[in-house]
Design an enzyme around this catalytic site. Structure first.
Site, short mmCIF file in Angstrom:
data_model
loop_
_atom_site.label_atom_id
_atom_site.label_comp_id
_atom_site.label_asym_id
_atom_site.label_seq_id
_atom_site.Cartn_x
_atom_site.Cartn_y
_atom_site.Cartn_z
N ASP A 9 0.86 -1.17 0.00
CA ASP A 9 0.00 0.00 0.00
C ASP A 9 0.90 1.23 0.00
O ASP A 9 2.06 1.15 0.41
CB ASP A 9 -0.88 -0.04 1.26
CG ASP A 9 -1.95 1.03 1.25
OD1 ASP A 9 -2.32 1.47 0.15
OD2 ASP A 9 -2.40 1.43 2.33
N ASP A 26 -3.11 -1.30 5.63
CA ASP A 26 -3.52 -0.83 6.96
C ASP A 26 -5.03 -0.66 7.08
O ASP A 26 -5.56 -0.64 8.18
CB ASP A 26 -2.81 0.49 7.31
CG ASP A 26 -3.04 1.57 6.26
OD1 ASP A 26 -3.74 1.29 5.26
OD2 ASP A 26 -2.53 2.69 6.43
N ASP A 44 -7.90 -3.31 2.71
CA ASP A 44 -6.76 -4.19 2.44
C ASP A 44 -6.97 -5.60 2.99
O ASP A 44 -6.24 -6.52 2.61
CB ASP A 44 -5.48 -3.61 3.07
CG ASP A 44 -5.12 -2.26 2.50
OD1 ASP A 44 -5.25 -2.10 1.27
OD2 ASP A 44 -4.72 -1.36 3.25
#
Length: 1058
Positions: free
Chosen positions: A370, A730, A734
């Protein structure tokens, strides 16, 4: 209502939505409507997935090849022990026989308990997801506002009011704003770094991505600014968060085995085949001992005789063979090594939640990361600002260091403007007062309250300081804050500006003018309008600009071009640019002080704001961004050297993602991003073959505006291509991909509980470089595991060969199953575990990742360990034969105890002893230093059964000693002990001492000696044991030398062919 299920509320106007849901904004639904819709849609809650029953989880733990072999061995051992005890009429001497099946079953039970515990923890992500749901909501029903209706009772068509701080209870269409603006924090759902502006009158395409649905608010997100009225469109499992729960559950069903688990299963299957073959061979070699017959006419067998007793005896030998072949201690040693690895990783801020992840990290080939919070700090900061200098064609650019909300983190580069000029003072005043944010300290981090961009502007003011060096005490006070979590940070410079220029009114931000402003009362008593907003919009409404000396000049085209050119340079770096301006001539607002002022009604109408914010005086532009972490660039380089590809998958926009990726050196400036950068929708719209082609190409990739399903699909495709995927994240969005990846890595500081519970590993410092350190540690742990697995297998090969030789030669068994079990579990355990502490290779991160299908044991290593195993077998059986047949060995007397010597032929035919008659006698011999005598007065043939206790002890001691020396060989696969001395791993020396100590305990403690069927050895006998055992080091040194020579020759051949 038939359309509701597929109705795309974001692509229709508010009136059309209300019509479809048969509701109104003034009355809401009726009670009857609610009941009908609840019957159809159920309650607004996430479904509780039915977990596996406990008995199913327990059974799954035994669905393993090695475990099945152990179970079979334990069952057969138990049956034989039971039959043996029955034959002895319960004399009690059969207790030792039950030790073996009991210990094996105990190991399997402990293994199952650990497995069930891990499995039951795996689905906690779903529980954490439920905690994100709102508990109550303000709902309009039957024309009355219900202020605290339980959120689970919402149905599609309900009218809900949202205010600042409210958690959104369901997916809803914004129907009307009660304030000029509405912002929602939805980063945990979409990955966007900034709160998103929402509106009611927008209509977006039907196939719009999640981030683009700016007229929708989603369950689990939070309102950070403004208030509104919404109509509920989806509840429960039909919401975006419900879809994520479904994806998490589906991903958990797709979890695959770790590379090590696959290798061990493969090893178990081969081991099963080998055991069966060897057991059959043992029976075939010894069939004459329990089946005999007479032959008539040269070929006809008659008078066939079968001895059940001898058949059972050789069956016991086959069981002993199985016990010898199975490395019973391997599961325990692997678990211990992985647990020690997790401790090492925790010291490097990588907290491992699932033990097998430690090993899987070592063969990671792709890291899907990410962007927000992992590659970047997830804290907005001002990195650059500019104002005009002494002329309209000259700009002054200031660079700002620091990437957090800590006012002391960095400063302005080459800042010599303590005596700030008029322009810089205007920048500081606008940034501090045209601002509602703050900074607080929590969990050893500085965090923002309000909008992150505004918090970053206040931190910039602190770094600028105060003009003319005034109030130095206040500046000092700015850096003082309490260590208590949640305490506000005193921003002294911002406070000074706020006291100097008192705020009297605020003109809220809106989409049309793209700016917000405040009216302040200056120390002179005159009112001033301070404005900040989109730089192009501010510049368009400015008629003048201020120079460094405070003079005002008209904005001509040349000056506008200079400002726009500089602004374009900043946006190309991925910066979010805010223009700053002010206005002194406020007309009717020049004496505005409070709500009683006659012009106050204009401030209540947002449509009037544009006319107030005209003829502005342009001051400058501030560039902000969520900056990359300083150490990420070098970590990306480390990944490149280690053969690991990095792919960035983010919900942020494409240009920002590309700029960050270039800055962290994932891309170089010369790279063609058309083959490396895609939005989620662009990538998923490509044919499958084209997607695979893109993912297969070397180098980094970035996927922006990615939705949860895009992340999950990319991870799935990579796994299908044979990649070992580590996925970082996070947010709630996700979680499905974290669950699906081979290694799910969550952020410890900024990560949601949902992400943490779905992950295999948590980064305590949210740092991408920690992943790289963890991969290096994983590789080191795998290499060490490979060392001790080979060590244990080579030891077991030796045990198998010793039993095979015993059966092939027809001599009494030199070791019983319980002794072999002791060696495999206890004696081998400490050295094998200590091998897990072998130091890592210096170039461990300069080698490509190992392939997941690489074998634990290649052909050369197999040959090596067959040679070593053969020596172990020959030495173990040899010392047994020596005791019975030889008076001395290398000048050392073996008959000081007074035992009877027999010929090798007699030893081979010991089972026929009863037919020897009075020709054979066995004299008693002493053990325990003469304190105990073993005699055979009643039956001399007991010399080969009860009397073998001493040679059996010698065989067991030789086996233990050889395996200790062999553990030194396992320090390095290729390097000699001269270059890799034992003290490089002091833990191994300690472990060897422990193992020898444990062996001595069972030798010299009478009760344990009886259990294991052994007796104490004298110093002379120990010397024989060491002499027989030590050559294993010399043999392996010779084999290592041959291996090194082979590799050197192959390298030379490769060089010649190049």
């Amino acid at each position: 209502m038939e359309e509701e299920k597929s109705f795309s509320a974001w692509s229709w106007s508010v009136d059309q939505c209300l019509k479809v849901y048969k509701t109104t904004l003034d009355k809401g639904l009726t009670s009857e409507d609610v009941q009908i819709r609840r019957q159809k849609h159920g309650y607004n809650e996430l479904a509780k997935e039915k977990g596996k029953p406990l008995w199913h989880l327990v059974l799954e733990q035994f669905d393993d090849t090695l475990v099945k072999i152990l179970l079979g061995a334990a069952f057969i051992s138990f049956v034989l022990a039971f039959l043996g005890e029955s034959e002895e009429n319960g004399s009690g001497s059969g207790f030792e026989a039950f030790v073996e099946p009991f210990v094996i079953v105990l190991i399997l039970i402990l293994n199952a308990v650990v497995g069930v515990w891990q499995e039951s923890n795996a689905e906690k992500a779903l529980e954490a997801l439920k905690e994100m749901q709102c508990e109550s909501a303000k709902v309009l029903r039957d024309g009355a506002l219900l202020p605290n209706l339980p959120a689970r009772e919402l149905v599609p068509g309900d009218i809900v009011e949202l205010h600042v701080g409210d958690k959104v209870p369901a997916d809803m269409r914004v129907s009307g704003l009660k304030t000029s603006t509405l912002r929602v924090e939805q980063s945990s759902l979409t990955g966007e770094a900034m709160p998103v502006l929402k509106g009611a009158n927008l209509v977006v395409p039907d196939d719009c991505e999640l981030q683009g649905k700016e007229n929708m608010v989603f369950a689990g997100t939070t309102v950070v600014n403004g208030s509104c009225v919404c109509v509920v469109t989806s509840i429960g499992m039909d919401t975006e968060i419900g879809k994520i729960q479904r994806q998490i559950h589906e991903a958990s069903l797709e979890e695959s085995e770790t590379p090590l688990k696959k290798k061990l299963d493969e090893f178990g299957n081969r081991l099963t085949t080998a055991i069966c073959i060897v057991c059959v061979l043992v029976w075939m070699i010894n069939y004459k001992n329990f089946v005999s017959w007479d032959v008539v006419d040269g070929y006809k067998p008659v008078n066939i005789r079968f001895s059940f007793e001898k058949c059972t005896y050789y069956f016991k030998i086959a069981v002993a063979l199985a016990v010898a072949a199975i490395p019973e201690g391997l599961p325990a040693v692997i678990t211990t090594c992985l647990a020690l690895g997790t401790r090492k990783m925790a010291q490097k801020n990588a907290i491992v939640r699932k033990l097998p992840s430690v090993e899987t990290l070592g063969c990671t080939t792709v890291i899907c990361s990410d962007k927000t919070g992992t590659l970047t700090t997830n804290q907005m900061s001002a990195t650059e600002f500019f104002t005009l200098g002494g002329k309209t064609t000259i700009t002054r650019v200031f660079s700002v260091d620091g990437t957090t909300y800590d006012p002391k983190d960095g400063g302005i580069v080459d800042w010599g403007c303590y005596n700030m000029d008029a322009n810089l003072q205007a920048v500081a005043e606008i940034c501090s007062i045209c601002n509602d944010a703050g900074v607080f300290y929590e969990g050893k981090l500085f965090r923002a309250t309000g909008l992150p961009t505004e918090a970053a502007l206040k931190v910039l003011v602190e770094k600028m300081g105060l003009p003319e060096n005034k109030n130095g005490e206040i500046i000092q006070e700015a850096s003082n804050f309490s260590d208590n979590n949640g305490s506000s940070v005193k921003l002294g410079c911002c406070d000074w500006w706020s006291k100097r220029s008192k705020k009297v009114a605020t003109l809220e931000f809106d989409r049309v003018r793209k700016s917000m402003s405040v009216i302040v009362c200056e120390p002179s008593g005159q009112n001033r309008l301070l404005v900040k907003g989109a730089a192009e919009s501010i510049l368009e409404r400015s008629s003048h600009t201020q120079l460094a000396d405070g003079s005002l000049v008209a904005l001509d085209e040349a000056c506008r071009d200079v400002i726009l050119k500089k602004h374009s340079e900043m946006t190309s770096k991925g910066l979010r640019c805010l223009g700053l301006a002010y206005k002194d001539e406020l007309g009717e607002f020049s004496d505005y002080t409070s709500e009683e002022h006659p012009s106050h009604k204009k401030l209540l109408d947002p449509s009037c704001y544009s006319s107030i914010e005209t003829d502005l005086i342009f001051v400058g532009v501030v560039g902000l961004r969520d900056p990359p972490r300083e150490e990420v660039g070098s970590a990306i380089e480390d990944c490149r050297e280690a053969g690991i590809r990095v792919m960035v998958i983010t919900g942020d926009n494409k240009s920002t993602a590309e700029a960050i990726c270039c800055e962290i050196r994932l891309f170089s400036e010369s790279d063609d991003l058309s083959e490396s950068s895609f939005t989620g929708r662009e990538f998923m719209s490509l044919p499958a073959s084209r997607r695979i082609e893109i993912l297969s190409k070397p180098g980094g990739k970035v996927f922006s505006r990615a939705e949860p399903r895009h992340k999950q699909e990319i991870v799935r495709m990579l796994k299908e291509m044979g990649e070992i995927v580590a996925m970082t994240g996070d947010g709630v969005n996700d979680a499905p991909a974290l669950k699906l990846a081979d290694i799910g890595i969550a952020m410890g500081i900024t990560g949601t509980e949902v992400a943490k519970e779905a992950s295999d590993m948590v980064l305590a410092d949210d740092n991408f470089s920690t992943i790289v350190s963890a991969v290096a540690e994983g590789r080191s742990i795998y290499n060490n595991m490979k060392a001790f697995i080979r060590y244990m297998i080579s030891s077991n090969v030796g045990e198998v060969i010793s039993i095979f030789l015993t059966a092939a030669l027809g001599i009494p068994e030199c070791m019983i199953p319980v002794q072999l079990l002791w060696v495999n579990l206890v004696t081998d355990g400490p050295p094998a575990t200590a091998l897990g502490f072998n130091p890592a290779d210096i170039d461990i991160m300069k080698k490509p990742p190992r392939k997941s299908d690489d074998s634990l044991i290649d052909s050369w290593v197999l040959i090596r360990y067959l040679v070593i195993g053969s020596y172990v077998g020959v030495a173990t059986v040899g010392v047994f034969v020596l005791w019975y047949t030889q008076a001395s060995f290398l000048g050392i007397s073996l008959i000081t105890d007074g035992h009877t010597l027999v010929s090798f032929t007699e030893l081979q035919n010991w089972s026929e002893c009863s037919s020897w008659g009075s020709n054979f006698t066995a004299t008693p011999y002493t053990v325990s230093g003469g304190l105990r005598t073993i005699s055979f007065e009643n039956n001399p043939c007991d010399y080969f059964t009860l009397g073998k206790v001493k040679p059996m002890t010698l065989s067991l001691s030789v086996l233990v000693a050889i395996e200790m020396f062999n553990s030194l060989n396992a320090l390095s696969e290729d390097n000699s002990l001269l270059t890799m001395p034992p003290w490089r791993n002091p833990w191994l020396l300690v472990a060897m001492s422990v193992s020898f100590g444990l062996h001595c305990v069972i030798l010299y403690v009478p009760f344990l000696a009886n259990v294991f069927g052994i007796v104490p050895l004298s110093f002379r006998e120990w010397f024989v044991v060491i002499l027989v055992s030590f050559p294993v080091i010399l043999i392996d040194e010779a084999l290592k030398f041959i291996g090194r020579s082979r590799r050197r020759r192959s390298k030379k051949k490769k060089i010649k062919t190049m």
